[in-house]
Design an enzyme around this catalytic site. Structure first.
Site, PDB file in Angstrom:
ATOM      1  N   ASP A  32      68.060   9.154  71.508  1.00  0.00           N
ATOM      2  CA  ASP A  32      67.705   9.552  72.867  1.00  0.00           C
ATOM      3  C   ASP A  32      67.229   8.313  73.625  1.00  0.00           C
ATOM      4  O   ASP A  32      66.439   7.516  73.121  1.00  0.00           O
ATOM      5  CB  ASP A  32      66.609  10.622  72.852  1.00  0.00           C
ATOM      6  N   ASN A  87      67.213  22.829  74.114  1.00  0.00           N
ATOM      7  CA  ASN A  87      66.855  23.332  75.435  1.00  0.00           C
ATOM      8  C   ASN A  87      68.057  24.033  76.051  1.00  0.00           C
ATOM      9  O   ASN A  87      69.188  23.529  75.966  1.00  0.00           O
ATOM     10  CB  ASN A  87      66.393  22.178  76.330  1.00  0.00           C
ATOM     11  N   VAL A  96      71.026  18.001  80.510  1.00  0.00           N
ATOM     12  CA  VAL A  96      72.420  17.632  80.246  1.00  0.00           C
ATOM     13  C   VAL A  96      73.107  18.880  79.697  1.00  0.00           C
ATOM     14  O   VAL A  96      72.728  19.397  78.638  1.00  0.00           O
ATOM     15  CB  VAL A  96      72.529  16.470  79.242  1.00  0.00           C
ATOM     16  N   HIS A 100      73.133  20.061  72.886  1.00  0.00           N
ATOM     17  CA  HIS A 100      72.663  18.970  72.028  1.00  0.00           C
ATOM     18  C   HIS A 100      71.410  19.433  71.299  1.00  0.00           C
ATOM     19  O   HIS A 100      70.609  20.185  71.840  1.00  0.00           O
ATOM     20  CB  HIS A 100      72.383  17.703  72.837  1.00  0.00           C
ATOM     21  N   HIS A 102      67.977  18.228  69.670  1.00  0.00           N
ATOM     22  CA  HIS A 102      66.991  17.153  69.556  1.00  0.00           C
ATOM     23  C   HIS A 102      66.405  17.198  68.150  1.00  0.00           C
ATOM     24  O   HIS A 102      65.934  18.253  67.709  1.00  0.00           O
ATOM     25  CB  HIS A 102      65.831  17.369  70.527  1.00  0.00           C
TER      26      HIS A 102
HETATM   27  P1  AMP Z   1      67.654  18.060  77.664  1.00  0.00           P
HETATM   28  O1  AMP Z   1      66.504  17.911  78.596  1.00  0.00           O
HETATM   29  O2  AMP Z   1      67.388  18.943  76.500  1.00  0.00           O
HETATM   30  O3  AMP Z   1      68.943  18.397  78.388  1.00  0.00           O
HETATM   31  O4  AMP Z   1      67.835  16.638  76.992  1.00  0.00           O
HETATM   32  C1  AMP Z   1      68.647  15.641  77.502  1.00  0.00           C
HETATM   33  C2  AMP Z   1      68.232  14.400  76.802  1.00  0.00           C
HETATM   34  O5  AMP Z   1      69.237  13.414  76.984  1.00  0.00           O
HETATM   35  C3  AMP Z   1      66.935  13.796  77.348  1.00  0.00           C
HETATM   36  O6  AMP Z   1      65.980  13.731  76.305  1.00  0.00           O
HETATM   37  C4  AMP Z   1      67.358  12.413  77.835  1.00  0.00           C
HETATM   38  O7  AMP Z   1      66.393  11.426  77.579  1.00  0.00           O
HETATM   39  C5  AMP Z   1      68.628  12.167  77.057  1.00  0.00           C
HETATM   40  N1  AMP Z   1      69.583  11.277  77.670  1.00  0.00           N
HETATM   41  C6  AMP Z   1      69.987  11.262  78.960  1.00  0.00           C
HETATM   42  N2  AMP Z   1      70.906  10.304  79.156  1.00  0.00           N
HETATM   43  C7  AMP Z   1      71.092   9.698  77.955  1.00  0.00           C
HETATM   44  C8  AMP Z   1      71.915   8.640  77.502  1.00  0.00           C
HETATM   45  N3  AMP Z   1      72.760   7.981  78.321  1.00  0.00           N
HETATM   46  N4  AMP Z   1      71.830   8.264  76.201  1.00  0.00           N
HETATM   47  C9  AMP Z   1      70.984   8.910  75.368  1.00  0.00           C
HETATM   48  N5  AMP Z   1      70.209   9.928  75.723  1.00  0.00           N
HETATM   49  C10 AMP Z   1      70.240  10.315  77.005  1.00  0.00           C
END
Ligand code: AMP
Length: 117
Positions: A32, A87, A96, A100, A102
């Site tokens: 992340d 999430n 995003v 995914h 975490h």
């Molecule tokens: P969520 O809030 O569950 O959708 O998590 C999205 C996660 O993606 C967040 O923890 C961000 O820090 C992470 N994230 C966003 N852009 C990138 C990226 N380019 N590379 C790695 N992680 C990312």
């Protein structure tokens, strides 16, 4: 199955760089970019699904979650423990919209705090 303008589809395709932790033909795991814990790795299926409610086939879902154990072992947190978070949609602040997982660990956490990532 790819979705245009999806950040994680672009990472899967190698169009946006990531710090890769693990990859096979079905999943990609990468660090992340904004870690909330000493270990904070994301696992995504290579196929695009918006979230956990997006009709993900059982074998795809099972494979995704069975990858968690591999990542925990690779990151050295299998024994110490870790938290798994998915999430989903707005109230959970999914930012995003490509499912995914975490995987968080590397230090003790507050128990059951739903706002902790
Ligand atoms: P969520 O809030 O569950 O959708 O998590 C999205 C996660 O993606 C967040 O923890 C961000 O820090 C992470 N994230 C966003 N852009 C990138 C990226 N380019 N590379 C790695 N992680 C990312």
């Amino acid at each position: 199955m790819r979705k245009e303008d999806c950040l994680f589809c672009k990472i899967v395709a190698g169009e946006i760089p990531s710090a890769k932790v693990y990859e096979d033909d079905r999943v990609l795991a990468f660090e992340d970019v904004n870690p909330q814990m000493p270990v904070h790795t994301l696992i995504v299926p290579k196929n695009h699904y918006d979230n956990i409610g997006d009709g993900i086939p059982d074998d795809e879902m099972g494979y995704l979650f069975n990858t968690v154990k591999k990542i925990a072992e690779l990151k050295g947190i299998a024994e110490s423990g870790y938290r798994v978070i998915v999430n989903t949609n707005d109230d959970a602040q999914q930012s995003v919209h490509h499912i995914h997982v975490h995987v968080l660990g590397g230090a003790p956490m507050n128990s059951g705090d739903p706002s902790a990532k």
